[in-house]
Scaffold this active site. Sequence first.
Site, PDB file in Angstrom:
ATOM      1  N   GLY A  29     -22.736 -49.498  93.813  1.00 32.57           N
ATOM      2  CA  GLY A  29     -23.799 -48.743  93.378  1.00 32.57           C
ATOM      3  C   GLY A  29     -23.852 -48.749  91.561  1.00 32.57           C
ATOM      4  N   GLN A  30     -24.775 -48.267  91.088  1.00 35.99           N
ATOM      5  CA  GLN A  30     -24.987 -48.095  89.504  1.00 35.99           C
ATOM      6  C   GLN A  30     -23.738 -47.630  88.935  1.00 35.99           C
ATOM      7  OE1 GLN A  30     -28.283 -46.274  86.647  1.00 35.99           O
ATOM      8  NE2 GLN A  30     -26.962 -44.453  87.496  1.00 35.99           N
ATOM      9  N   ASP A  31     -23.211 -46.394  89.174  1.00 34.66           N
ATOM     10  CA  ASP A  31     -22.040 -45.605  88.714  1.00 34.66           C
ATOM     11  C   ASP A  31     -20.684 -46.569  89.109  1.00 34.66           C
ATOM     12  OD1 ASP A  31     -23.885 -43.809  88.173  1.00 34.66           O
ATOM     13  OD2 ASP A  31     -23.089 -42.227  89.072  1.00 34.66           O
TER      14      ASP A  31
ATOM     15  N   ASP B  24     -16.919 -47.596 105.442  1.00 35.86           N
ATOM     16  CA  ASP B  24     -18.201 -46.917 105.570  1.00 35.86           C
ATOM     17  C   ASP B  24     -17.949 -45.339 105.572  1.00 35.86           C
ATOM     18  OD1 ASP B  24     -21.520 -47.638 106.644  1.00 35.86           O
ATOM     19  OD2 ASP B  24     -20.787 -45.689 106.363  1.00 35.86           O
ATOM     20  N   LEU B  25     -18.673 -44.501 104.661  1.00 37.53           N
ATOM     21  CA  LEU B  25     -18.222 -43.297 104.722  1.00 37.53           C
ATOM     22  C   LEU B  25     -18.538 -42.380 106.117  1.00 37.53           C
ATOM     23  CD1 LEU B  25     -19.917 -42.293 101.456  1.00 37.53           C
ATOM     24  CD2 LEU B  25     -17.198 -41.851 101.882  1.00 37.53           C
TER      25      LEU B  25
ATOM     26  N   ALA C 194     -23.145 -42.531  98.634  1.00 37.82           N
ATOM     27  CA  ALA C 194     -24.265 -41.845  99.294  1.00 37.82           C
ATOM     28  C   ALA C 194     -25.592 -42.573  99.706  1.00 37.82           C
ATOM     29  CB  ALA C 194     -24.370 -40.736  98.256  1.00 37.82           C
TER      30      ALA C 194
ATOM     31  N   SER D 109     -28.605 -42.076  98.279  1.00 39.69           N
ATOM     32  CA  SER D 109     -28.814 -41.216  97.253  1.00 39.69           C
ATOM     33  C   SER D 109     -30.128 -41.181  96.823  1.00 39.69           C
ATOM     34  CB  SER D 109     -27.919 -41.984  95.886  1.00 39.69           C
ATOM     35  OG  SER D 109     -28.636 -43.148  95.755  1.00 39.69           O
TER      36      SER D 109
ATOM     37  N   SER E 206     -24.566 -33.421  92.355  1.00 40.14           N
ATOM     38  CA  SER E 206     -25.940 -33.716  91.674  1.00 40.14           C
ATOM     39  C   SER E 206     -26.823 -32.388  91.069  1.00 40.14           C
ATOM     40  CB  SER E 206     -26.874 -34.456  92.802  1.00 40.14           C
ATOM     41  OG  SER E 206     -28.099 -34.325  92.163  1.00 40.14           O
TER      42      SER E 206
ATOM     43  N   GLU F 182     -29.594 -32.150  91.580  1.00 38.69           N
ATOM     44  CA  GLU F 182     -30.589 -31.780  92.604  1.00 38.69           C
ATOM     45  C   GLU F 182     -30.142 -30.636  93.412  1.00 38.69           C
ATOM     46  OE1 GLU F 182     -33.538 -33.536  93.917  1.00 38.69           O
ATOM     47  OE2 GLU F 182     -33.555 -33.814  91.841  1.00 38.69           O
TER      48      GLU F 182
ATOM     49  N   TYR G 179     -31.094 -34.479 101.135  1.00 37.95           N
ATOM     50  CA  TYR G 179     -30.142 -35.027 100.127  1.00 37.95           C
ATOM     51  C   TYR G 179     -29.380 -33.902  99.434  1.00 37.95           C
ATOM     52  CZ  TYR G 179     -28.152 -37.091  95.788  1.00 37.95           C
ATOM     53  OH  TYR G 179     -27.331 -37.364  94.775  1.00 37.95           O
TER      54      TYR G 179
ATOM     55  N   HIS H   6     -28.778 -39.772  85.670  1.00 43.01           N
ATOM     56  CA  HIS H   6     -28.343 -40.723  84.409  1.00 43.01           C
ATOM     57  C   HIS H   6     -28.940 -42.504  85.034  1.00 43.01           C
ATOM     58  CE1 HIS H   6     -25.239 -39.728  87.487  1.00 43.01           C
ATOM     59  NE2 HIS H   6     -24.790 -41.152  87.337  1.00 43.01           N
TER      60      HIS H   6
END
Length: 356
Positions: A14-16, A66-67, A90, A92, A137, A139, A161, A191
């Site tokens: 992912g991005q992060d 996998d989670l 996630a 996400s 998050s 959120e 989520y 972010h």
Amino acid sequence: MNERKIALITGITGQDGSYLSEFLLDQGYEVHGIIRRTSTFNTDRIDHIYIDPHSPDAKLFLHYGDLTDGTTLRRILEQVKPREIYNLGAQSHVRVSFDSPEYTVDSVAMGALRILEAVRDYQQRTGIEVRFYQAGSSEMFGKVIEVPQTETTPFYPRSPYSCAKVYAHWQTINYRESYDLFACNGILFNHESPRRGETFVTRKITRAVARIVEGTQQKLYLGNLDSKRDWGYAKDYVRAMWMMLQQDQPDDYVVATGETYEIKEFLDIAFGHVNLDWHNYVAFDPRYLRPAEVDLLIGDPTKAREKLGWKPSVTFEELVKLMVNADLINLNLPTPDGSKGVDSTLNRRNFASIVD
Ligand code: NAP
Ligand code: F7E
């Protein structure tokens, strides 16, 4: 701690995950990541840092998992023997979580619990400390009760989520208090970066700007333009994750810029950067509305600044422009300010058998 600097990252593709991997490799870590088996390549964001694992220089290793699959998570933990785990994996996307609530909660809430359980058993059996970071998050604040939001602001989640993230947040605290785990929650506000997923609003906008300049897109369809977000640069935020795990005591931290902007203001800067007026291109499509919206987020990063020494390095305007520039560069178009771009590492596939 950290005699053997070994980190395990869920969500490494992912991005992060990609920025955190770069950061940890720079710090001398051996980095292990969990990737999902997919029918097409999903490693674009980390291809540029991957080298053949047979090489003596290899420091980045990938494992299928996998989670939602607790057995495999335990097996990877036993095999890798990490000192730090960053749980970034996630489903996400907030809007998508309304469409797929069960899967979202399984990966986000139960996924965190599965790792915490595995860490608890591993640590009790081996006596080796494993530090744990949970990707919380903003959120979780949802329908905000307090402005700005701090570590003590009550949660009011407004989506499957964010309900799942609240569960993971409290399980992380519960495991810290019950089993003496070094477990931290980062409460990260939005972010973004040139590596942001293409369906989040910022990247959707900056990609559209580049495609409109190229002449391959005429309209940009968006949902609610009135919500306000505290947007920072992802590269700054992964640094905060690592800082949390280097402290003497585990704790929870808000990571934010302390500024909030409307989506309309993002549009102003993004289109303005290429001398266009967004009102001529943006159209409304109700399919991008959410059953329940989060109207306003603005974080107070005082604790992260004072205890971690963390602060953001990129302003809102710089962030928007660097994202537009990167998407222009992706299309081989010139940037208005002559910038050569940052993080334009995507689409440079390294074919050194990243998956087998
Ligand atoms: P992202 O780009 O959507 O990446 C999510 C990662 O999770 C991807 O590597 C994805 O794998 C992986 N993943 C998805 N489902 C999985 C599953 N069932 N098992 C294992 N891995 C799975 O998210 P991000 O922006 O990097 O965010 C990282 C974390 O921080 C997420 O937990 C997110 O919820 C949270 N967060 C993000 C923000 C933000 O503004 N970016 C703010 C606060 C919190 P694929 O590549 O195969 O899809
Ligand atoms: O939406 C509005 C949308 O999807 C931002 C995730 O990383 O940050 C992210 O969640 C706002 C919302 O991000 C479109 O209604 C309008 O008000 O970019 P977003 P998010 O929902 O804030 C938090 C911190 C996370 O933890 C999440 O993982 O933009 N919006 N029109 C739209 N949003 C999208 N995606 N697409 C639109 O067309």
